[in-house]
Write an enzyme that holds these catalytic residues in place. Structure first.
Site, PDB file in Angstrom:
ATOM      1  N   GLU A  89      -2.538  -9.046   3.627  1.00  9.99           N
ATOM      2  CA  GLU A  89      -3.089  -9.687   5.059  1.00  9.99           C
ATOM      3  C   GLU A  89      -4.497  -9.394   5.361  1.00  9.99           C
ATOM      4  OE1 GLU A  89      -3.424  -5.332   5.477  1.00  9.99           O
ATOM      5  OE2 GLU A  89      -1.857  -6.550   4.582  1.00  9.99           O
ATOM      6  N   HIS A 101      -3.758  -4.908  -0.057  1.00  9.16           N
ATOM      7  CA  HIS A 101      -3.551  -5.594   1.397  1.00  9.16           C
ATOM      8  C   HIS A 101      -3.538  -7.270   1.235  1.00  9.16           C
ATOM      9  CE1 HIS A 101      -3.642  -1.785   3.854  1.00  9.16           C
ATOM     10  NE2 HIS A 101      -4.266  -1.490   2.690  1.00  9.16           N
ATOM     11  N   CYS A 120       0.819  -1.331   0.082  1.00 12.11           N
ATOM     12  CA  CYS A 120       0.005  -0.083  -0.086  1.00 12.11           C
ATOM     13  C   CYS A 120       0.629   1.264   0.027  1.00 12.11           C
ATOM     14  CB  CYS A 120      -1.035  -0.025   1.302  1.00 12.11           C
ATOM     15  SG  CYS A 120      -2.351   1.283   0.971  1.00 12.11           S
TER      16      CYS A 120
END
Length: 380
Positions: A333, A331, A246
């Site tokens: 995660e 993202h 990001c």
């Protein structure tokens, strides 16, 4: 209590107040996620923003201590169509209303969030104020005009000191520009030895930590507001494997000579399709950013585009042509999901192992002797 949301273009929404009773100004943005409002509220990348949830019902499963992505929320306001005051979920420990009250954040419900979202999509994100007082429209507009949006968000959300999360495998220095807890969880899951450092840590300070790899985290705001990070990344390129996420992706691009720009309304939600160019495969990704890497600035850099956004064709992934370094705009995660892209953490660790195998170091005793001899020669 009645609440107002006034945009800088003069559009007024009148609804019902929840959370803290105050005036708060921020950049009004929208998130298209259906679930995961707690992870959205606690994502440091939203620092200084007023978040509009496009899904109409918010608060129905409450708040749990286990679902935070930071120790506290950094948002300036919360906008929903319907706020559920009594959650129905066995994991719920308290409500959205009590969370916002605890951190002095105002919320507004019972407004037309579809109209608001369409306005932001058409005209772009804009400043706005949530007010629960008896202020006139003229007074609120003066507050908006007299208040500048934040430019120091990374400083506000980054850790102030170095700390470690021990593991038995690769040592990863995680540079915290506003990192979500999910990044640390993914590294811990793979038994990495993680050292988290502040956003303004220098290249020399990172070298002294003897990392196997460096992870550049997500974070809020304009990447050009963090010039010291660009310098640090540029100095470390080629010395250690690097993975950017990001904001870390945008900083990596700037360090390699590319440029960034602000998007009209950004990408925020858990349903953004991204195409991996090497395989032509589409991944559904979690995203939260208002800036992007300019595609036409990449041609004269050592970077190669690896992923693009299937909606607007913006750059979603990069890799360095010569050094072990890559980044993604989304993202991996997740938190909230989807978790389609968590394999990128394995790719990062594999890149570290491959780099170490291709560039073996001298045995430690030999390194100590060589360093001592070098010191003797300099002192002679």
């Amino acid at each position: 209590m009645q609440a107002k949301l006034l945009l800088e273009d003069g559009t007024l929404f009148t609804g019902k107040s929840f959370g803290s009773e105050k005036n708060a100004i921020g950049e009004v943005v929208f998130n298209t996620g259906i679930t995961g409002y707690q992870e959205v509220l606690s994502d440091p990348s939203y620092c200084g923003q007023i978040i509009t949830m496009t899904y109409p019902l918010i608060g129905n499963y409450g708040i749990s201590r286990d679902d935070f992505e930071a120790v506290r929320p950094y948002i300036h306001g919360f906008v929903v169509r319907q706020h559920e005051e009594i959650p129905s979920n066995w994991r719920a420990q308290y409500t959205v209303d009590s969370l916002l009250k605890e951190y002095d954040i105002p919320g507004i419900s019972e407004i037309d969030t579809r109209m608001l979202t369409r306005k932001l999509r058409h005209y772009g994100t804009m400043k706005g104020v949530i007010s629960t007082g008896n202020h006139s429209i003229e007074e609120l507009m003066e507050q908006i005009k007299g208040t500048s949006l934040l430019t120091d968000q990374v400083t506000r959300v980054s850790t102030k000191s170095i700390f470690s999360s021990p593991g038995n495998k690769e040592r990863i220095v995680l540079v915290d520009f506003g990192s979500k807890s999910g990044i640390l969880r993914e590294l811990n899951k793979r038994d990495c030895d993680v050292i988290v450092v502040p956003h303004n840590t220098t290249a020399n300070q990172i070298r002294r930590l003897k990392p196997d790899g460096i992870l550049l985290s997500n974070g809020p705001g304009d990447p050009k507001s963090v010039p010291e990070a660009v310098t640090m990344i540029h100095e470390l390129l080629g010395q250690f494997p690097i993975f950017g996420i990001c904001l870390g992706h945008q900083l990596f691009a700037l360090a390699c000579g590319a440029d960034t720009e602000k998007l009209k309304f950004g990408h925020r939600g858990g349903n953004h399709p991204v195409k991996e160019l090497s395989s032509n495969r589409c991944y559904i990704t979690s995203q939260n950013h208002g800036y992007t890497v300019k595609e036409d600035s990449i041609s004269n850099t050592p970077l190669e585009i690896t992923h693009i956004n299937n909606n607007d064709k913006t750059v979603e992934g990069l890799k360095h042509k010569h050094f072990p370094a890559f980044s993604v705009q989304y993202h991996p995660e997740a938190a909230p999901g989807p978790f389609d892209s968590s394999y990128l953490f394995e790719d990062f660790i594999e890149m570290i192992r491959r780099t170490k195998a291709e560039t073996p170091e001298l045995p430690r005793q030999a390194q100590i002797v060589a360093k001592a001899k070098k010191g003797d020669m300099q002192n002679a």
